[in-house]
Design a protein around this motif. Structure first.
Motif, PDB file in Angstrom:
ATOM      1  N   THR A 237       0.805  -1.213   0.000  1.00  0.00           N
ATOM      2  CA  THR A 237       0.000   0.000   0.000  1.00  0.00           C
ATOM      3  C   THR A 237       0.847   1.277   0.000  1.00  0.00           C
ATOM      4  OG1 THR A 237      -0.221  -0.280   2.395  1.00  0.00           O
ATOM      5  CG2 THR A 237      -2.056  -1.027   1.023  1.00  0.00           C
ATOM      6  N   ASP A 269      -7.621  -2.356  -9.662  1.00  0.00           N
ATOM      7  CA  ASP A 269      -7.563  -0.893  -9.702  1.00  0.00           C
ATOM      8  C   ASP A 269      -6.387  -0.346  -8.907  1.00  0.00           C
ATOM      9  OD1 ASP A 269      -9.777  -0.892 -11.269  1.00  0.00           O
ATOM     10  OD2 ASP A 269     -11.183  -0.267  -9.706  1.00  0.00           O
ATOM     11  N   PHE A 270      -5.974  -1.065  -7.872  1.00  0.00           N
ATOM     12  CA  PHE A 270      -4.848  -0.603  -7.068  1.00  0.00           C
ATOM     13  C   PHE A 270      -3.618  -0.401  -7.943  1.00  0.00           C
ATOM     14  CE2 PHE A 270      -0.911  -1.705  -4.809  1.00  0.00           C
ATOM     15  CZ  PHE A 270      -0.914  -0.745  -3.810  1.00  0.00           C
ATOM     16  N   GLN A 272      -3.619  -0.414 -11.521  1.00  0.00           N
ATOM     17  CA  GLN A 272      -3.870   0.362 -12.728  1.00  0.00           C
ATOM     18  C   GLN A 272      -4.016   1.853 -12.444  1.00  0.00           C
ATOM     19  OE1 GLN A 272      -7.209  -1.907 -14.454  1.00  0.00           O
ATOM     20  NE2 GLN A 272      -5.759  -2.670 -15.971  1.00  0.00           N
ATOM     21  N   ASP A 273      -4.691   2.219 -11.381  1.00  0.00           N
ATOM     22  CA  ASP A 273      -4.877   3.630 -11.066  1.00  0.00           C
ATOM     23  C   ASP A 273      -3.545   4.297 -10.750  1.00  0.00           C
ATOM     24  OD1 ASP A 273      -7.561   3.254 -11.421  1.00  0.00           O
ATOM     25  OD2 ASP A 273      -8.086   3.347  -9.294  1.00  0.00           O
ATOM     26  N   GLN A 274      -2.707   3.620  -9.973  1.00  0.00           N
ATOM     27  CA  GLN A 274      -1.413   4.201  -9.631  1.00  0.00           C
ATOM     28  C   GLN A 274      -0.489   4.282 -10.836  1.00  0.00           C
ATOM     29  OE1 GLN A 274       0.185   3.683  -5.400  1.00  0.00           O
ATOM     30  NE2 GLN A 274      -0.692   1.676  -5.844  1.00  0.00           N
ATOM     31  N   ARG A 276      -1.385   4.789 -13.910  1.00  0.00           N
ATOM     32  CA  ARG A 276      -1.818   5.942 -14.712  1.00  0.00           C
ATOM     33  C   ARG A 276      -1.283   7.244 -14.126  1.00  0.00           C
ATOM     34  NH1 ARG A 276      -6.632   2.906 -15.733  1.00  0.00           N
ATOM     35  NH2 ARG A 276      -7.507   3.551 -13.721  1.00  0.00           N
ATOM     36  N   ASP A 277      -1.209   7.321 -12.809  1.00  0.00           N
ATOM     37  CA  ASP A 277      -0.747   8.543 -12.161  1.00  0.00           C
ATOM     38  C   ASP A 277       0.772   8.652 -12.116  1.00  0.00           C
ATOM     39  OD1 ASP A 277      -3.365   9.275 -11.677  1.00  0.00           O
ATOM     40  OD2 ASP A 277      -3.372   8.497  -9.615  1.00  0.00           O
ATOM     41  N   PRO A 280       2.671   7.382 -16.414  1.00  0.00           N
ATOM     42  CA  PRO A 280       1.696   7.535 -17.511  1.00  0.00           C
ATOM     43  C   PRO A 280       2.262   7.227 -18.883  1.00  0.00           C
ATOM     44  CG  PRO A 280       2.415   9.680 -16.705  1.00  0.00           C
ATOM     45  CD  PRO A 280       2.957   8.665 -15.744  1.00  0.00           C
ATOM     46  N   ASP A 300     -10.801 -10.385  -8.678  1.00  0.00           N
ATOM     47  CA  ASP A 300     -10.087  -9.266  -8.082  1.00  0.00           C
ATOM     48  C   ASP A 300      -9.343  -9.686  -6.816  1.00  0.00           C
ATOM     49  OD1 ASP A 300      -9.782  -6.770  -9.242  1.00  0.00           O
ATOM     50  OD2 ASP A 300     -10.958  -5.755  -7.703  1.00  0.00           O
ATOM     51  N   TYR A 308       2.893  -4.033 -18.870  1.00  0.00           N
ATOM     52  CA  TYR A 308       2.925  -2.662 -19.380  1.00  0.00           C
ATOM     53  C   TYR A 308       4.071  -2.530 -20.380  1.00  0.00           C
ATOM     54  CZ  TYR A 308      -0.497  -0.937 -16.019  1.00  0.00           C
ATOM     55  OH  TYR A 308      -1.661  -0.712 -15.326  1.00  0.00           O
TER      56      TYR A 308
END
Length: 326
Positions: A237, A269-270, A272-274, A276-277, A280, A300, A308
């Motif tokens: 985390t 999402d943990f 993929q979201d990070q 993207r941020d 990128p 999940d 990637y």
């Protein structure tokens, strides 16, 4: 326990190390506590809840009956492990365990230790991840037509990914893991497979080793397979982000990053979201499917293995790419 007993009654003689029953996936109501693994010539039954001696006797009878059918005259070897609150109690129930104990997977050999600890030396759920690495490197033997691939294997454990990568034609693999014991077994695994050159082994904390890691790069493939929560080593985390920020600088043009996460509480999402941020410039390509036996009623919750891709050398830089890792 009936679904586990049914699996035992119909199982065949395994050749490779593999899981045969995965109650943890929730597909067999009443059997969520059980797993059954084959580390030939040894069976390993694991329970994540307390077990009565009568239940172990039932398993003994079932295993003995099936073993008499598929391997008549040969001794039954099986181990039981009970895991409760982070602790593991392991018992040899019948037969013996070879020493050294060497198993195979897809033609590669690995040393395992089923009587010691919770991790047995080869993570069976990562079989498709290793298959992907082999297939990818065989399909991309010379990035940009210039040279054989270079691989960075972070949280290398016993270096199974490194063995596969070198067998598939990698020029160099840099293995990093803070456990010197795991790295030592990784070196044995390379020798078992006749891989005497091409691999380096750093028994270091990754977060204090970036200088050496960067100097050996850039890499055509970076593998990130950390523990979810290991005190003093890595906590997903808060620590995964620190790795993601560095990926664009570690990767060669059009290189790949293989990101792994085995947590029932942290979903897709943990990651993929990070990404993207924090990275990128890297493009999501695919999620590598888990071995069929590890199917989960909620995917999940299961092992996440994501690929990637870095941009080509001539791709224009974005504003976000200017930021440096911290």
């Amino acid at each position: 326990m009936q679904a586990l007993l049914d699996t035992i009654a119909s199982m065949d003689m395994p050749q490779d190390a593999q899981r045969l029953f995965h109650g943890r996936g929730g597909r067999y109501p009443g059997c969520e506590q059980w797993t059954l693994d084959a580390y030939p010539p040894v069976w390993v039954v694991t329970s994540f809840l307390p077990v009565e001696e009568s239940e172990l006797a039932t398993l003994q009878t079932a295993l003995q009956a099936r073993w008499a059918q598929i391997a008549p005259g040969q001794p039954l070897n099986w181990v039981f492990q009970q895991r409760l609150e982070g602790r593991a109690e392991t018992r040899l129930m019948a037969g013996s365990v070879p020493e050294p104990h060497v198993v195979t997977e897809a033609g590669a050999q690995y040393r395992v230790h089923v009587l010691k600890g919770q991790n047995h030396g080869l993570f069976l759920d990562m079989a498709e991840g290793r298959r992907w690495v082999r297939k990818h490197l065989l399909a991309h033997p010379h990035p940009n037509g210039l040279r054989a691939p270079k691989v960075l294997n972070l949280f290398a454990y016993t270096c199974a990914f490194s063995v596969v990568a070198l067998q598939a034609g990698a020029r160099q693999v840099v293995n990093v893991d803070m456990s010197s014991g795991a790295i030592a077994i990784g070196q044995q695994n390379h020798r078992l497979n006749g891989l005497d050159t091409g691999a380096s082994f750093l028994a270091h904390d990754i977060f204090t080793t970036w200088g050496k890691i960067n100097r050996a790069g850039p890499y055509d493939l970076v593998i990130v397979d950390p523990p979810t929560h290991q005190k003093g080593s890595f906590v997903a985390t808060k620590d995964y982000a620190r790795l993601m920020r560095r990926l664009p600088d570690l990767l060669a043009p059009e290189g790949r990053a293989l990101l792994c996460l085995n947590s029932p509480t942290l979903g897709l999402d943990f990651l993929q979201d990070q990404m993207r941020d924090l990275a990128p410039s890297l493009v999501f390509e695919q999620r590598v499917a888990n071995p069929t036996v590890f199917a989960d009623t909620n995917e999940d919750r299961s092992l996440k293995v994501l690929v990637y891709r870095a941009a080509p050398a001539d791709a224009p830089a974005t504003t976000a790419e200017v930021a440096k890792p911290v």
